[in-house]
Design a protein around this motif. Structure first.
Motif, short mmCIF file in Angstrom:
data_model
loop_
_atom_site.label_atom_id
_atom_site.label_comp_id
_atom_site.label_asym_id
_atom_site.label_seq_id
_atom_site.Cartn_x
_atom_site.Cartn_y
_atom_site.Cartn_z
N UNK A 165 11.25 15.85 67.87
CA UNK A 165 11.20 15.34 69.24
C UNK A 165 11.11 13.83 69.30
N UNK A 166 10.30 13.21 68.41
CA UNK A 166 10.10 11.77 68.46
C UNK A 166 11.01 11.02 67.48
N UNK A 167 11.81 11.77 66.73
CA UNK A 167 12.66 11.13 65.71
C UNK A 167 14.09 10.94 66.18
N UNK A 168 14.66 11.96 66.81
CA UNK A 168 16.07 11.89 67.18
C UNK A 168 16.25 10.81 68.26
N UNK A 169 17.16 9.91 67.99
CA UNK A 169 17.37 8.77 68.88
C UNK A 169 16.85 7.48 68.30
N UNK A 180 6.75 24.53 58.58
CA UNK A 180 7.02 23.73 59.78
C UNK A 180 6.64 22.28 59.53
N UNK A 181 7.49 21.38 59.98
CA UNK A 181 7.25 19.95 59.80
C UNK A 181 7.53 19.22 61.11
N UNK A 182 6.56 18.43 61.56
CA UNK A 182 6.82 17.46 62.61
C UNK A 182 7.28 16.19 61.91
N UNK A 183 8.53 15.83 62.13
CA UNK A 183 9.15 14.74 61.37
C UNK A 183 8.49 13.40 61.70
N UNK A 185 14.25 13.34 76.78
CA UNK A 185 13.59 12.28 77.53
C UNK A 185 12.99 11.17 76.68
N UNK A 186 12.93 11.34 75.38
CA UNK A 186 12.25 10.36 74.54
C UNK A 186 13.23 9.30 74.05
N UNK A 187 13.41 9.17 72.77
CA UNK A 187 14.20 8.05 72.25
C UNK A 187 15.70 8.18 72.55
N UNK A 188 16.15 9.34 72.95
CA UNK A 188 17.55 9.47 73.34
C UNK A 188 17.82 8.93 74.74
#
Length: 392
Positions: free
Chosen positions: A189-193, A156-159, A212-215
């Motif tokens: 979650x924090x990368x896409x967008x 598992x990786x948090x990008x 809800x984040x960068x998108x």
């Protein structure tokens, strides 16, 4: 080039606050908001079920847009209520852990994921182990390769971690796992967008993202990518009339929608579709370039303030800046900045337990930059932090 004036004209929130909490939840565009409220008005005026068919068509357009942003096929995309829901659904669908099996994670893994891993491992007699870091703090894909054996059940990786600023090399991790058959989950979650994403280059089996984040989508939306060739290895924890229509017994869908349910907010998903469309229109590479320019400028200026310490890692960084102000607790600083109409975040141990613990850090102030921020807003944040640094 992004037309920042036009983008901001379509973002009502910029008139009220200087928003530096895009990693928590970004500002909706007026167009996204109008689509959401329009669907809710139709449901109120004509009935929820009766307003469903045209909305469902819009959701399928959104699915195709999401697929293009990830270089995936639309059949590999499921919509969920959040990043955590997407991740949890995929994790629960894996075969049960067996005694002695191993889950390998990066040091910056999201705390919510770690809670799930630890609970599953403890119940099964399995273990959760950290992959070593490179000198810049990012995951060491070479070290990972030496850790692999027949007992590894998941990597598992948090990008883009919740704090610390760094961007892990998701492609290098995928390359280390190539041909191993070991499931590879990416929390994006924090990368896409804000970061261009290609699931084929990453080589992941599962990738999740938050709306809800960068998108800049509405809260209550998320997406789940599942590689087509990996779907049959997943057994959803529950089924319904969407995920497994009945035909002489349940017929589990052959695509990622086996993780969707009939009960969902079409209004929110339509709004999410508009946010995805805007991200595609603006272009993620252009978004990435602007965020990187603004965030590096902000790091440099904050680091120049006496009493402020930047706590970021990584040779390659995201738009997330983590810092401390001498004499201020993170939550207290966040509240003081909010009083001045500046939004930042505050997080720490619960968000990235292994990393915060390893570095011995307290909770951190988090300023997350998006492409719709301006140089003037950066200057205002810096001036207020400077003022606060001299108060104690």
């Amino acid at each position: 080039m992004l037309d920042i004036a036009s983008i901001r004209a379509d973002a009502p929130g910029v008139a009220n606050v200087r928003h530096f909490n895009h990693a928590g939840g970004s500002l909706l565009s007026a167009r996204t908001l109008k689509i959401i409220t329009g669907q809710l008005e139709r449901e109120a005026g004509f009935g929820a079920m009766e307003s469903q068919p045209p909305a469902a068509e819009a959701v399928e357009v959104a699915r195709a847009t999401a697929a293009r942003l990830l270089n995936a096929d639309a059949s590999e995309i499921a919509f969920t209520s959040s990043n955590s829901a997407a991740y949890g659904l995929a994790l629960a669908a894996l075969p049960p852990l067996q005694r002695g099996q191993r889950i390998l994670v990066g040091r910056q893994e999201w705390g919510g994921n770690l809670s799930s891993f630890e609970a599953k491992a403890e119940a099964a007699g399995a273990t959760v182990e950290q992959i070593p870091c490179l000198p810049d703090g990012s995951v060491d894909a070479g070290a990972l390769k030496h850790m692999l054996d027949s007992r590894v059940a998941l990597v598992a990786l948090t990008w883009a971690p919740a704090n610390g600023g760094l961007l892990n090399d998701a492609e290098a991790v995928g390359a280390a796992l190539a041909g191993s058959g070991i499931p590879y989950f990416v929390d994006a979650a924090q990368a896409i967008g804000q970061i261009p994403a290609d699931v084929h280059k990453i080589g992941c089996d599962v990738l999740t993202a938050a709306g809800r984040k960068y998108l800049r989508g509405p809260r209550g939306t998320g997406l789940l990518y599942v590689r087509q060739g990996f779907l049959d290895r997943l057994n959803p924890a529950y089924l319904d009339v969407i995920s497994a229509p009945w035909n002489k017994g349940p017929q589990v869908r052959p695509d990622a929608r086996r993780f969707e349910t009939a009960e969902r907010s079409l209004a929110l998903l339509m709004g999410f579709g508009e946010a995805l469309r805007q991200a595609e229109d603006y272009g993620i590479p252009a978004i990435r370039q602007r965020i990187q320019t603004l965030s590096e400028d902000l790091r440099t200026r904050l680091a120049g303030i006496e009493g402020v310490s930047i706590e970021d890692l990584g040779a390659i960084r995201t738009g997330i800046i983590s810092f401390q102000i001498r004499g201020w607790q993170a939550v207290e600083a966040m509240q003081e900045l909010a009083r001045r109409q500046i939004n930042v975040g505050a997080n720490g141990l619960a968000y990235t337990p292994f990393d915060i613990g390893a570095r011995g850090l307290p909770d951190l102030i988090r300023a997350s930059v998006s492409y719709l921020n301006t140089e003037e807003e950066l200057a205002e944040l810096v001036a207020n932090v400077h003022d606060m640094s001299r108060m104690r």
